[in-house]
Design a protein around this motif. Structure first.
Motif, PDB file in Angstrom:
ATOM      1  N   ASP A 361      10.290  -8.120 -28.466  1.00 16.58           N
ATOM      2  CA  ASP A 361      11.108  -8.612 -27.354  1.00 16.58           C
ATOM      3  C   ASP A 361      11.731  -9.938 -27.791  1.00 16.58           C
ATOM      4  O   ASP A 361      11.074 -10.980 -27.742  1.00 16.58           O
ATOM      5  CB  ASP A 361      10.240  -8.848 -26.107  1.00 16.58           C
ATOM      6  N   TYR A 362      12.984  -9.864 -28.239  1.00 18.62           N
ATOM      7  CA  TYR A 362      13.633 -11.101 -28.677  1.00 18.62           C
ATOM      8  C   TYR A 362      13.765 -12.065 -27.511  1.00 18.62           C
ATOM      9  O   TYR A 362      13.506 -13.247 -27.605  1.00 18.62           O
ATOM     10  CB  TYR A 362      15.002 -10.776 -29.274  1.00 18.62           C
ATOM     11  N   ASP A 363      14.188 -11.537 -26.381  1.00 22.34           N
ATOM     12  CA  ASP A 363      14.208 -12.306 -25.138  1.00 22.34           C
ATOM     13  C   ASP A 363      14.083 -11.313 -23.982  1.00 22.34           C
ATOM     14  O   ASP A 363      13.641 -10.185 -24.196  1.00 22.34           O
ATOM     15  CB  ASP A 363      15.455 -13.209 -25.020  1.00 22.34           C
ATOM     16  N   ASP A 364      14.480 -11.705 -22.784  1.00 18.27           N
ATOM     17  CA  ASP A 364      14.298 -10.793 -21.652  1.00 18.27           C
ATOM     18  C   ASP A 364      15.259  -9.613 -21.693  1.00 18.27           C
ATOM     19  O   ASP A 364      15.060  -8.616 -21.004  1.00 18.27           O
ATOM     20  CB  ASP A 364      14.497 -11.542 -20.327  1.00 18.27           C
ATOM     21  N   GLN A 365      16.335  -9.735 -22.461  1.00 24.06           N
ATOM     22  CA  GLN A 365      17.336  -8.669 -22.479  1.00 24.06           C
ATOM     23  C   GLN A 365      17.285  -7.829 -23.758  1.00 24.06           C
ATOM     24  O   GLN A 365      17.450  -6.622 -23.720  1.00 24.06           O
ATOM     25  CB  GLN A 365      18.754  -9.258 -22.330  1.00 24.06           C
ATOM     26  N   LEU A 366      17.114  -8.493 -24.887  1.00 24.64           N
ATOM     27  CA  LEU A 366      17.247  -7.803 -26.172  1.00 24.64           C
ATOM     28  C   LEU A 366      15.887  -7.374 -26.720  1.00 24.64           C
ATOM     29  O   LEU A 366      14.989  -8.202 -26.882  1.00 24.64           O
ATOM     30  CB  LEU A 366      17.951  -8.729 -27.178  1.00 24.64           C
TER      31      LEU A 366
ATOM     32  N   LEU B  60      12.499 -17.725 -20.746  1.00 21.84           N
ATOM     33  CA  LEU B  60      12.186 -16.399 -20.221  1.00 21.84           C
ATOM     34  C   LEU B  60      11.926 -16.522 -18.727  1.00 21.84           C
ATOM     35  O   LEU B  60      11.277 -17.474 -18.287  1.00 21.84           O
ATOM     36  CB  LEU B  60      10.947 -15.822 -20.905  1.00 21.84           C
ATOM     37  N   VAL B  61      12.417 -15.560 -17.972  1.00 24.80           N
ATOM     38  CA  VAL B  61      12.279 -15.609 -16.513  1.00 24.80           C
ATOM     39  C   VAL B  61      11.469 -14.417 -16.031  1.00 24.80           C
ATOM     40  O   VAL B  61      11.673 -13.294 -16.475  1.00 24.80           O
ATOM     41  CB  VAL B  61      13.677 -15.608 -15.840  1.00 24.80           C
ATOM     42  N   ARG B 130       3.649 -13.171 -21.028  1.00 22.92           N
ATOM     43  CA  ARG B 130       4.109 -14.066 -22.091  1.00 22.92           C
ATOM     44  C   ARG B 130       4.206 -15.524 -21.650  1.00 22.92           C
ATOM     45  O   ARG B 130       4.815 -16.332 -22.328  1.00 22.92           O
ATOM     46  CB  ARG B 130       5.450 -13.605 -22.675  1.00 22.92           C
ATOM     47  N   SER B 131       3.615 -15.857 -20.535  1.00 20.85           N
ATOM     48  CA  SER B 131       3.711 -17.237 -20.048  1.00 20.85           C
ATOM     49  C   SER B 131       2.550 -18.069 -20.585  1.00 20.85           C
ATOM     50  O   SER B 131       1.699 -17.579 -21.329  1.00 20.85           O
ATOM     51  CB  SER B 131       3.670 -17.247 -18.523  1.00 20.85           C
ATOM     52  N   ASP B 132       2.497 -19.337 -20.194  1.00 20.28           N
ATOM     53  CA  ASP B 132       1.363 -20.194 -20.564  1.00 20.28           C
ATOM     54  C   ASP B 132       0.150 -19.918 -19.682  1.00 20.28           C
ATOM     55  O   ASP B 132      -0.929 -20.433 -19.958  1.00 20.28           O
ATOM     56  CB  ASP B 132       1.771 -21.664 -20.450  1.00 20.28           C
ATOM     57  N   PHE B 133       0.352 -19.143 -18.633  1.00 21.28           N
ATOM     58  CA  PHE B 133      -0.784 -18.735 -17.804  1.00 21.28           C
ATOM     59  C   PHE B 133      -1.495 -17.565 -18.480  1.00 21.28           C
ATOM     60  O   PHE B 133      -0.834 -16.654 -18.985  1.00 21.28           O
ATOM     61  CB  PHE B 133      -0.322 -18.284 -16.418  1.00 21.28           C
ATOM     62  N   ALA B 134      -2.808 -17.607 -18.471  1.00 17.93           N
ATOM     63  CA  ALA B 134      -3.566 -16.428 -18.906  1.00 17.93           C
ATOM     64  C   ALA B 134      -3.766 -15.546 -17.676  1.00 17.93           C
ATOM     65  O   ALA B 134      -3.645 -16.017 -16.539  1.00 17.93           O
ATOM     66  CB  ALA B 134      -4.908 -16.847 -19.483  1.00 17.93           C
ATOM     67  N   ASN B 135      -4.078 -14.292 -17.911  1.00 19.97           N
ATOM     68  CA  ASN B 135      -4.331 -13.402 -16.768  1.00 19.97           C
ATOM     69  C   ASN B 135      -5.416 -13.971 -15.863  1.00 19.97           C
ATOM     70  O   ASN B 135      -5.352 -13.877 -14.647  1.00 19.97           O
ATOM     71  CB  ASN B 135      -4.733 -12.013 -17.270  1.00 19.97           C
ATOM     72  N   GLU B 136      -6.437 -14.581 -16.470  1.00 22.24           N
ATOM     73  CA  GLU B 136      -7.527 -15.119 -15.652  1.00 22.24           C
ATOM     74  C   GLU B 136      -7.063 -16.312 -14.801  1.00 22.24           C
ATOM     75  O   GLU B 136      -7.675 -16.605 -13.773  1.00 22.24           O
ATOM     76  CB  GLU B 136      -8.712 -15.533 -16.527  1.00 22.24           C
ATOM     77  N   ASP B 137      -5.990 -16.987 -15.212  1.00 21.82           N
ATOM     78  CA  ASP B 137      -5.498 -18.126 -14.414  1.00 21.82           C
ATOM     79  C   ASP B 137      -4.803 -17.675 -13.139  1.00 21.82           C
ATOM     80  O   ASP B 137      -4.580 -18.469 -12.226  1.00 21.82           O
ATOM     81  CB  ASP B 137      -4.496 -18.972 -15.218  1.00 21.82           C
ATOM     82  N   MET B 138      -4.423 -16.401 -13.115  1.00 24.34           N
ATOM     83  CA  MET B 138      -3.644 -15.910 -11.981  1.00 24.34           C
ATOM     84  C   MET B 138      -4.530 -15.465 -10.821  1.00 24.34           C
ATOM     85  O   MET B 138      -4.044 -15.098  -9.769  1.00 24.34           O
ATOM     86  CB  MET B 138      -2.754 -14.734 -12.402  1.00 24.34           C
ATOM     87  N   GLU B 139      -5.828 -15.447 -11.044  1.00 26.39           N
ATOM     88  CA  GLU B 139      -6.697 -15.022  -9.953  1.00 26.39           C
ATOM     89  C   GLU B 139      -7.622 -16.160  -9.548  1.00 26.39           C
ATOM     90  O   GLU B 139      -7.905 -17.068 -10.331  1.00 26.39           O
ATOM     91  CB  GLU B 139      -7.491 -13.770 -10.341  1.00 26.39           C
ATOM     92  N   GLN B 140      -8.050 -16.108  -8.299  1.00 24.06           N
ATOM     93  CA  GLN B 140      -8.971 -17.110  -7.753  1.00 24.06           C
ATOM     94  C   GLN B 140     -10.340 -16.906  -8.401  1.00 24.06           C
ATOM     95  O   GLN B 140     -10.900 -15.812  -8.307  1.00 24.06           O
ATOM     96  CB  GLN B 140      -9.060 -16.906  -6.239  1.00 24.06           C
ATOM     97  N   ARG B 141     -10.828 -17.922  -9.049  1.00 24.27           N
ATOM     98  CA  ARG B 141     -12.127 -17.789  -9.721  1.00 24.27           C
ATOM     99  C   ARG B 141     -13.252 -17.930  -8.697  1.00 24.27           C
ATOM    100  O   ARG B 141     -13.210 -18.769  -7.801  1.00 24.27           O
ATOM    101  CB  ARG B 141     -12.242 -18.879 -10.777  1.00 24.27           C
ATOM    102  N   VAL B 142     -14.255 -17.066  -8.831  1.00 24.61           N
ATOM    103  CA  VAL B 142     -15.405 -17.129  -7.929  1.00 24.61           C
ATOM    104  C   VAL B 142     -16.161 -18.430  -8.178  1.00 24.61           C
ATOM    105  O   VAL B 142     -16.424 -18.791  -9.329  1.00 24.61           O
ATOM    106  CB  VAL B 142     -16.325 -15.905  -8.164  1.00 24.61           C
ATOM    107  N   VAL B 143     -16.502 -19.152  -7.098  1.00 25.75           N
ATOM    108  CA  VAL B 143     -17.082 -20.492  -7.233  1.00 25.75           C
ATOM    109  C   VAL B 143     -18.348 -20.460  -8.091  1.00 25.75           C
ATOM    110  O   VAL B 143     -18.535 -21.280  -8.990  1.00 25.75           O
ATOM    111  CB  VAL B 143     -17.387 -21.083  -5.839  1.00 25.75           C
TER     112      VAL B 143
END
Lengths: 400, 261
Positions: A361-366, B60-61, B130-143
């Protein structure tokens, strides 16, 4: 439609206020109607023989509509192949899917041309039969056949005990056959067609265009999903022949399949299994009972390494059994920009299909992809039939 | 004052004293973690999220629509991917259980095949889209998946905060990327204003900052997040919009049959 990044998405970010950005400036997809698609260049070159399998340019367009509880979806393909092939026109266009869906709180109904996958197994499924394998281009990947959407009506009723589903195909599945001289044509079919061309026989290939359908009950629960299904319909290709003098008719045959499937989580893995019984399958031009079983394991490891293995076994009343395994292993690299992996299958009679691939995935499009696909096996076996069709592929896709 | 009145007065005084003593007890790390966990007091909710990943010259969006509903201590969530185009309408349905010995249930819907498929809960350490968030960061962690230690009461950006350190319990240590997390928690809103994530060698791995704090439907909500990975010179901005709480979502929303294109 693709989103566009507004150049002012960060309006006034400063060291003192790192939160002075506004991502809501990024264009949102329309709620009611959305269109999207891609254009793709895909080049496939034979490795063990001379020539190109395909040099295709494909435009794929999708239109999705949402209005209250009604949803609609249409996708079309237009393709041009620059490879010189005697068996297929360079220009092809097709309505891929087109359906209307009413999404009620307890019941849904959809009508139109659609892909509906049944079963829990990957690779080889015993009940994924609402859509015919595309025999013109049968390789979805080295592990899975590619299937064609079917014209059907589908009803889903949700109850506290589970979901009941019914599918009815008034004209049956959308069947295709490999063209004469196509690399995906079986030697047997090629031989009959050649004899017909030479005038030695009269050959007709019938498609009954009669209704097919199935019922399914599904239960999704804590830790386990299971289902019971029944399918009444025809084979995807001609499995029965009638000879009258020098006249040969090939046709699909109707059969009934009863299926049970289960998928459950065990620690961090998922285990899947299907069993099926078909009392009236075809084998060697005769009715034959068929028992099938698939059992598999898959898991996503912590670093996103994915592994999937499934064993399958078909026991025929007439003729020998078929057995083997399908597999897939993949892992993302370089901040998940690249995914590389292996997938394929092994089966009796030294059958083998192996695909080594990468997707970048070069970017979101390509998107850029590459693969090597190889087949082996006894000449008259399903995969061995394709053993001269090893190919390499490079594709370039721009999505919008 | 008769004998009865003296007795009553004595009991009331003792009660007041005990109450005062209890109230004066300083909060420990777990108490603070519990209060942070309870800051979102909603029964259900919906929100849209937009992520912008900045990595070198690359932008990336990602866009998501998220629904959740609580069932006591358990929770069901439905996440629909809106962008980018290649994952559009892919949906994840999860049933998360508070009990530490119970594995979550997770299903994914593939629109191209109209297929709902059970998947395993592995891969939590991997990157989320592909973000700086890991999958585990996206969920509420059990206390109680961590032990929490109050390090100090301090200030951050002019706000009074508790700084706690959370270390995974032995049974959960293998399930996470992090050897520990330090969290700065606003005393007023009980929201985390900053979280530092440390890798297995104890080195700083990522830093999350939360801002754009608003009171929505009487619930304090951080609407803007910045997750930075200094070693990769990468960061992800995330913004929540259309946040609504207590919208009375019907249970069927979190059933597999609701997964459609």
């Amino acid at each position: 439609m693709a989103i566009g990044i507004c150049p002012t998405y960060i309006t006034a970010e400063t060291a003192s206020d790192p939160f002075a950005f506004d991502l809501s400036a990024i264009e949102k997809p329309k709620e009611t109607w959305q269109w999207s698609g891609f254009v793709q260049s895909r080049t496939q070159k034979f490795m063990s023989r001379h020539g190109w399998l395909s040099k295709e340019l494909l435009a794929h367009l999708e239109l999705k509509g949402n209005h209250r509880q009604w949803r609609s979806f249409v996708s079309i393909d237009a393709r041009h192949d620059r490879a010189k092939r005697s068996y297929r026109d360079a220009w092809q266009s097709e309505l891929h899917e087109a359906y209307l869906l009413y999404d009620g709180e307890h019941a849904d109904i959809s009508i139109g041309k659609q892909r509906v996958a049944w079963g829990v197994a990957d690779g080889v499924s015993t009940i994924d039969r609402l859509n015919a394998v595309d025999l013109r281009d049968p390789i979805g990947n080295a592990r899975t056949a590619s299937r064609r959407p079917s014209w059907l009506i589908r009803l889903e009723q949700n109850t506290v005990f589970g979901t009941l589903e019914a599918a009815w195909l008034p004209q049956g599945k959308d069947r295709t056959l490999p063209e004469f001289n196509s690399p995906w044509e079986s030697p047997g079919l090629h031989s009959l067609r050649s004899q017909a061309q030479a005038g030695d026989i009269e050959l007709s290939i019938a498609d009954p265009k009669k209704s097919e359908g199935g019922l399914r009950y599904l239960y999704y629960g804590q830790g386990i999903d299971w289902s019971l299904a029944y399918f009444n319909g025809y084979s995807d290709g001609p499995v029965y022949s009638v000879r009258e003098g020098n006249r040969i008719t090939l046709m699909p045959r109707r059969s009934h399949t009863y299926n049970a499937a289960v998928a459950f989580g065990l620690a961090r893995s998922t285990l899947r299994a299907e069993i099926a019984y078909t009392p009236d399958a075809m084998r060697e031009n005769q009715r034959s009972r068929l028992w099938q079983a698939v059992a598999g394991w898959d898991r996503s490891f912590d670093d996103n390494l994915y592994a999937n293995v499934q064993l399958f076994w078909n026991h025929h009343e007439i003729g020998g059994d078929e057995h083997g395994l399908t597999y897939a292993v993949s892992r993302p690299f370089f901040d998940d920009a690249v995914t590389a992996g292996l997938r394929g299958q092994f089966a009796n009679d030294r059958q083998m299909a192996l695909e080594t691939y990468f997707d970048y995935d070069y970017d979101d499009q390509l998107k850029i992809g590459g693969k090597l696909v190889a087949f082996d096996g006894a000449k008259d076996s399903p995969l061995g039939t394709f053993r001269d069709n090893d190919y390499m592929e490079i594709s370039l896709r721009w999505e919008f | 004052m008769n004998k009865y009145e003296i007795h009553t007065f004595g009991l009331a005084s003792l009660s007041l004293l005990l109450t005062t003593l209890v109230q004066a007890q300083p909060l420990d790390g777990r108490d603070i973690a519990l209060k942070m966990h309870a800051a979102d007091s909603s029964l259900d909710g919906r929100r849209d999220a937009t992520m912008l990943i900045e990595r070198g010259d690359q932008r990336l969006v990602r866009k998501l629509a998220m629904l959740n509903k609580k069932y006591g201590a358990d929770e069901k969530t439905l996440t629909r991917f809106v962008e980018p185009a290649d994952v559009r309408d892919t949906q994840y349905l999860s049933w998360s259980y508070d009990a530490t010995d119970k594995d979550d249930d997770l299903w994914v819907f593939f629109p191209s095949e109209n297929l709902v498929r059970r998947i395993s809960g592995g891969g939590k350490k991997g990157s989320f889209m592909r973000s700086d968030f890991a999958n585990e960061d996206m969920e509420q962690r059990v206390v109680d998946d961590d032990t929490h230690t109050l390090l100090e009461e301090t200030t951050l950006d002019g706000k009074e905060v508790y700084l706690i350190e959370s270390t995974p319990i032995a049974a959960k240590a293998r399930d996470t990327n992090y050897s520990k997390r330090k969290t700065w928690i606003d005393k007023k809103t009980w929201l985390a204003l900053q979280v530092e994530y440390f890798d297995r060698r104890g080195r700083l791995l990522k830093r999350l900052k939360q801002g754009g704090i608003e009171q929505i439907d009487d619930i304090w909500t951080a609407t803007k997040l910045i997750m930075e990975t200094p070693r990769k010179k990468s960061r992800t901005l995330m913004q929540y919009t259309n946040v609504q709480y207590n919208v009375d979502l019907v249970d069927s929303v979190f059933q597999q049959s609701s997964l459609k294109r």
